[in-house]
Design a protein around this motif. Structure first.
Motif, PDB file in Angstrom:
ATOM      1  N   GLN A  79      21.772  45.822  13.488  1.00 22.56           N
ATOM      2  CA  GLN A  79      20.766  44.903  14.003  1.00 22.56           C
ATOM      3  C   GLN A  79      20.869  43.513  13.393  1.00 22.56           C
ATOM      4  N   PHE A  80      21.172  43.456  12.115  1.00 20.99           N
ATOM      5  CA  PHE A  80      21.074  42.207  11.369  1.00 20.99           C
ATOM      6  C   PHE A  80      22.405  41.464  11.245  1.00 20.99           C
ATOM      7  N   GLU A  81      23.525  42.192  11.377  1.00 17.40           N
ATOM      8  CA  GLU A  81      24.836  41.586  11.174  1.00 17.40           C
ATOM      9  C   GLU A  81      25.809  41.886  12.316  1.00 17.40           C
ATOM     10  N   GLY A  82      25.932  43.149  12.686  1.00 17.39           N
ATOM     11  CA  GLY A  82      26.909  43.543  13.701  1.00 17.39           C
ATOM     12  C   GLY A  82      26.666  42.904  15.058  1.00 17.39           C
ATOM     13  N   TYR A  83      25.463  43.063  15.590  1.00 16.24           N
ATOM     14  CA  TYR A  83      25.159  42.486  16.903  1.00 16.24           C
ATOM     15  C   TYR A  83      25.258  40.960  16.913  1.00 16.24           C
ATOM     16  N   PRO A  84      24.559  40.251  16.011  1.00 19.09           N
ATOM     17  CA  PRO A  84      24.614  38.783  16.107  1.00 19.09           C
ATOM     18  C   PRO A  84      25.998  38.188  15.888  1.00 19.09           C
ATOM     19  N   VAL A  85      26.750  38.724  14.916  1.00 18.52           N
ATOM     20  CA  VAL A  85      28.092  38.192  14.683  1.00 18.52           C
ATOM     21  C   VAL A  85      29.006  38.522  15.860  1.00 18.52           C
ATOM     22  N   GLY A  86      28.900  39.734  16.384  1.00 14.73           N
ATOM     23  CA  GLY A  86      29.675  40.094  17.562  1.00 14.73           C
ATOM     24  C   GLY A  86      29.353  39.193  18.748  1.00 14.73           C
ATOM     25  N   TYR A  87      28.067  38.896  18.913  1.00  8.01           N
ATOM     26  CA  TYR A  87      27.627  38.041  20.021  1.00  8.01           C
ATOM     27  C   TYR A  87      28.187  36.626  19.880  1.00  8.01           C
ATOM     28  N   ILE A  88      28.143  36.084  18.674  1.00  7.70           N
ATOM     29  CA  ILE A  88      28.645  34.726  18.448  1.00  7.70           C
ATOM     30  C   ILE A  88      30.145  34.648  18.706  1.00  7.70           C
ATOM     31  N   ILE A  89      30.898  35.600  18.143  1.00  8.11           N
ATOM     32  CA  ILE A  89      32.356  35.570  18.305  1.00  8.11           C
ATOM     33  C   ILE A  89      32.751  35.791  19.763  1.00  8.11           C
ATOM     34  N   GLU A  90      32.096  36.708  20.447  1.00  6.95           N
ATOM     35  CA  GLU A  90      32.430  36.944  21.857  1.00  6.95           C
ATOM     36  C   GLU A  90      32.060  35.742  22.726  1.00  6.95           C
ATOM     37  N   THR A  91      30.936  35.091  22.412  1.00  5.19           N
ATOM     38  CA  THR A  91      30.562  33.896  23.164  1.00  5.19           C
ATOM     39  C   THR A  91      31.588  32.787  22.966  1.00  5.19           C
ATOM     40  N   ALA A  92      32.235  32.785  21.791  1.00  7.16           N
ATOM     41  CA  ALA A  92      33.261  31.779  21.492  1.00  7.16           C
ATOM     42  C   ALA A  92      34.643  32.186  21.991  1.00  7.16           C
ATOM     43  N   GLY A  93      34.707  33.220  22.825  1.00  4.55           N
ATOM     44  CA  GLY A  93      35.974  33.612  23.434  1.00  4.55           C
ATOM     45  C   GLY A  93      36.780  34.624  22.660  1.00  4.55           C
ATOM     46  N   GLY A  94      36.236  35.116  21.550  1.00  2.00           N
ATOM     47  CA  GLY A  94      36.915  36.144  20.779  1.00  2.00           C
ATOM     48  C   GLY A  94      36.451  37.530  21.173  1.00  2.00           C
ATOM     49  N   ARG A  95      36.758  38.495  20.312  1.00  2.60           N
ATOM     50  CA  ARG A  95      36.334  39.867  20.570  1.00  2.60           C
ATOM     51  C   ARG A  95      35.728  40.458  19.316  1.00  2.60           C
ATOM     52  N   SER A  96      34.869  41.450  19.519  1.00  2.00           N
ATOM     53  CA  SER A  96      34.303  42.212  18.416  1.00  2.00           C
ATOM     54  C   SER A  96      34.533  43.689  18.684  1.00  2.00           C
ATOM     55  N   SER A  97      34.483  44.486  17.612  1.00  2.00           N
ATOM     56  CA  SER A  97      34.737  45.916  17.781  1.00  2.00           C
ATOM     57  C   SER A  97      34.180  46.702  16.597  1.00  2.00           C
ATOM     58  N   ASP A  98      33.891  47.969  16.852  1.00  2.00           N
ATOM     59  CA  ASP A  98      33.587  48.910  15.771  1.00  2.00           C
ATOM     60  C   ASP A  98      34.799  49.801  15.505  1.00  2.00           C
ATOM     61  N   GLY A  99      35.921  49.434  16.112  1.00  2.00           N
ATOM     62  CA  GLY A  99      37.147  50.212  16.024  1.00  2.00           C
ATOM     63  C   GLY A  99      37.498  50.875  17.334  1.00  2.00           C
ATOM     64  N   GLU A 100      36.491  50.986  18.216  1.00  2.00           N
ATOM     65  CA  GLU A 100      36.704  51.625  19.509  1.00  2.00           C
ATOM     66  C   GLU A 100      36.155  50.808  20.671  1.00  2.00           C
ATOM     67  N   GLN A 101      35.088  50.076  20.442  1.00  2.00           N
ATOM     68  CA  GLN A 101      34.384  49.375  21.510  1.00  2.00           C
ATOM     69  C   GLN A 101      33.748  48.108  20.951  1.00  2.00           C
ATOM     70  N   SER A 102      33.286  47.253  21.864  1.00  2.00           N
ATOM     71  CA  SER A 102      32.591  46.042  21.449  1.00  2.00           C
ATOM     72  C   SER A 102      31.402  46.385  20.563  1.00  2.00           C
TER      73      SER A 102
END
Length: 299
Positions: A243-266
């Motif tokens: 809630q505090f780190e994974g979602y927001p950082v993933g959201y920022i990086i994906e919005t900037a054209g990158g990708r996020s993952s937990d090893g299997e999925q966004s």
């Protein structure tokens, strides 16, 4: 409790106004948080809900942000990495905060940050419920990265709390050059160890790891590359909170054209129903995340 009225035709306009107020409050609180750090470099008397010993600075930043964000009309819930439960502040959007990411860096005087996630659902929410995310970086200057409306913007925050945009429509550089991997190397799982060794053997990639996730992620956003706090042999879910780190950082990086993952999925597809649930975190350029997921898929 945060609620959403699907029949309200002004809902979107109201949300946009509330989000603007949230980030305005965070930016104006940043100089106060920063100026309050020198006298709060000692441990508090309690651990946070994740079992980590709090610094007095953690408590100070959390109390300040809870009061300021909670006073905003249109914010219904406030949750913090430093608190065991969600705070009911009325009705409206939900806000999750890591008040002082990297507070262990206070002693050696390294970078720290504040992370903010805005959801349009009760907490614990999902990545699909996220409307916007931001982080403040207390570095040589105080800056704020904001992801909203499908774009990422960097602001410089002045000592009086005023802030102005210095970079707009930020995207990760096409040619990545930095990496940073957390956790004890002996605790890495074999598939990640092999992936890390491949990254390290690339002469174009430079190690950038400072012990504050936001500082490390900001390097990725600036130079391109990959940041990871991986799954570990003794901690399959890693260290970072969804809630505090994974979602927001993933959201920022994906919005900037990158990708996020937990090893299997966004990271935004991860679903956990506990407020302080953890997840492995991998964020960076698309091709680097694809290679990482391929390495885990071979196990």
């Amino acid at each position: 409790m945060a609620t959403k009225d699907e029949t309200n035709p002004t809902e979107t306009e109201s949300d946009e106004s509330t989000i603007t107020q949230i980030f305005d409050v965070v930016a104006r609180a940043a100089p106060e948080i920063r100026s309050g750090l020198p006298g709060r470099r000692i441990y508090a008397e309690e651990d946070n809900p994740s079992g980590e010993t709090q610094m007095e600075a953690d408590v100070y930043a959390d109390d300040l942000l809870c009061e300021r964000i909670g006073d905003i009309d249109g914010v219904g819930e406030y949750a913090s990495e430093e608190r065991p439960a969600v705070i009911d502040t009325g009705s409206g959007l939900s806000v999750c905060v890591d008040p002082l990411d990297g507070s262990s860096n206070l002693k050696p005087n390294n970078t720290m940050g504040t992370i903010v996630a805005v959801y349009d659902a009760p907490i614990p929410a999902t990545g699909a419920d996220m409307l916007a995310a931001a982080y403040v970086l207390y570095g040589a200057t105080t800056t704020m990265i904001v992801a909203r409306d499908d774009t990422v913007t960097e602001y410089v925050i002045q000592e009086d709390g005023e802030y102005e945009a210095v970079r707009e429509d930020i995207t990760l550089p096409d040619d990545p050059t930095v990496y940073g991997f957390g956790g004890r190397v002996p605790d890495w799982v074999e598939s990640f160890t092999e992936y890390a060794r491949d990254i390290e053997s690339d002469a174009s990639m430079k190690l950038r790891y400072g012990g504050s996730m936001i500082g490390d992620v900001n390097q990725i956003l600036t130079y391109g590359g990959i940041f990871a706090y991986p799954t570990l042999q003794d901690s399959p879910e890693g260290k970072l909170r969804v809630q505090f780190e994974g979602y927001p950082v993933g959201y920022i990086i994906e919005t900037a054209g990158g990708r996020s993952s937990d090893g299997e999925q966004s990271l935004l597809a991860v679903e956990k129903d506990e407020l302080h649930a953890r997840t492995p975190v991998y964020v960076g350029n698309e091709e680097l995340i694809e290679k990482l997921e391929a390495a885990f898929a071979e196990d």
